[in-house]
Design a protein around this motif. Structure first.
Motif, PDB file in Angstrom:
ATOM      1  N   ALA A 170       2.432   5.473   6.813  1.00  0.00           N
ATOM      2  CA  ALA A 170       3.717   5.658   7.488  1.00  0.00           C
ATOM      3  C   ALA A 170       3.477   5.761   8.991  1.00  0.00           C
ATOM      4  O   ALA A 170       2.658   6.553   9.447  1.00  0.00           O
ATOM      5  CB  ALA A 170       4.415   6.913   6.977  1.00  0.00           C
ATOM      6  N   ILE A 171       4.163   4.933   9.747  1.00  0.00           N
ATOM      7  CA  ILE A 171       4.028   4.925  11.204  1.00  0.00           C
ATOM      8  C   ILE A 171       4.990   5.937  11.816  1.00  0.00           C
ATOM      9  O   ILE A 171       4.637   6.685  12.719  1.00  0.00           O
ATOM     10  CB  ILE A 171       4.299   3.516  11.754  1.00  0.00           C
ATOM     11  N   HIS A 227       0.841  -1.204   0.000  1.00  0.00           N
ATOM     12  CA  HIS A 227       0.000   0.000   0.000  1.00  0.00           C
ATOM     13  C   HIS A 227       0.876   1.253   0.000  1.00  0.00           C
ATOM     14  O   HIS A 227       0.636   2.196  -0.761  1.00  0.00           O
ATOM     15  CB  HIS A 227      -0.939   0.004   1.207  1.00  0.00           C
ATOM     16  N   TRP A 228       1.897   1.264   0.862  1.00  0.00           N
ATOM     17  CA  TRP A 228       2.799   2.420   0.927  1.00  0.00           C
ATOM     18  C   TRP A 228       3.413   2.694  -0.442  1.00  0.00           C
ATOM     19  O   TRP A 228       3.432   3.837  -0.902  1.00  0.00           O
ATOM     20  CB  TRP A 228       3.911   2.166   1.953  1.00  0.00           C
ATOM     21  N   ALA A 244       2.018  15.828   4.877  1.00  0.00           N
ATOM     22  CA  ALA A 244       1.701  15.022   6.065  1.00  0.00           C
ATOM     23  C   ALA A 244       0.533  14.082   5.774  1.00  0.00           C
ATOM     24  O   ALA A 244       0.532  12.922   6.201  1.00  0.00           O
ATOM     25  CB  ALA A 244       1.389  15.930   7.246  1.00  0.00           C
ATOM     26  N   ALA A 245      -0.456  14.569   5.043  1.00  0.00           N
ATOM     27  CA  ALA A 245      -1.620  13.747   4.704  1.00  0.00           C
ATOM     28  C   ALA A 245      -1.219  12.570   3.819  1.00  0.00           C
ATOM     29  O   ALA A 245      -1.766  11.473   3.959  1.00  0.00           O
ATOM     30  CB  ALA A 245      -2.683  14.596   4.017  1.00  0.00           C
ATOM     31  N   VAL A 246      -0.272  12.781   2.925  1.00  0.00           N
ATOM     32  CA  VAL A 246       0.201  11.688   2.067  1.00  0.00           C
ATOM     33  C   VAL A 246       0.855  10.606   2.919  1.00  0.00           C
ATOM     34  O   VAL A 246       0.604   9.414   2.724  1.00  0.00           O
ATOM     35  CB  VAL A 246       1.180  12.207   0.987  1.00  0.00           C
ATOM     36  N   GLY A 247       1.683  11.005   3.864  1.00  0.00           N
ATOM     37  CA  GLY A 247       2.315  10.032   4.754  1.00  0.00           C
ATOM     38  C   GLY A 247       1.288   9.236   5.531  1.00  0.00           C
ATOM     39  O   GLY A 247       1.407   8.016   5.679  1.00  0.00           O
ATOM     40  N   TYR A 293       7.964  22.082   1.039  1.00  0.00           N
ATOM     41  CA  TYR A 293       7.009  21.055   0.608  1.00  0.00           C
ATOM     42  C   TYR A 293       6.752  20.037   1.725  1.00  0.00           C
ATOM     43  O   TYR A 293       5.621  19.677   2.017  1.00  0.00           O
ATOM     44  CB  TYR A 293       7.529  20.356  -0.645  1.00  0.00           C
ATOM     45  N   MET A 294       7.833  19.590   2.369  1.00  0.00           N
ATOM     46  CA  MET A 294       7.706  18.573   3.419  1.00  0.00           C
ATOM     47  C   MET A 294       6.946  19.092   4.638  1.00  0.00           C
ATOM     48  O   MET A 294       6.373  18.296   5.388  1.00  0.00           O
ATOM     49  CB  MET A 294       9.089  18.078   3.823  1.00  0.00           C
TER      50      MET A 294
END
Length: 92
Positions: A76-77, A14-15, A68-71, A61-62
């Protein structure tokens, strides 16, 4: 300059799907995917290197809620990252 990233993820497949879908967003921020690895001992750990055109633009960007929503969407844990500069090592 490159960005080295380590993430622990809930589900690698999924990631990776979400990661691949977001490549265009990263490119707009001057980031290009160079390498992606999965730990041979911990399949929930991934490492990747991104080429960085402009560090300030990459950091901006980060720091966005969208990144953050993409992570979160990717599962992403946790993770960490380092900006790295290449230098001549004298190793052939």
């Amino acid at each position: 300059m490159v960005l080295l990233v380590r993430n622990r993820v809930k589900d690698f497949d999924h990631w990776k799907r979400v990661f691949d879908e977001q490549e265009a967003s990263g490119m707009a921020a001057g980031l290009t995917v160079k390498h992606v690895w999965r730990s041979a001992d911990s399949p929930d750990e991934v490492f990747f290197i991104l080429g960085v055109e402009d560090r300030a633009r990459a950091e901006a960007y980060m720091a966005t809620p969208e990144a953050a929503a993409v992570g979160e969407e990717a599962g992403a844990i946790d993770g960490e990252f380092w900006f790295l500069e290449e230098f001549p090592s004298g190793i052939a």
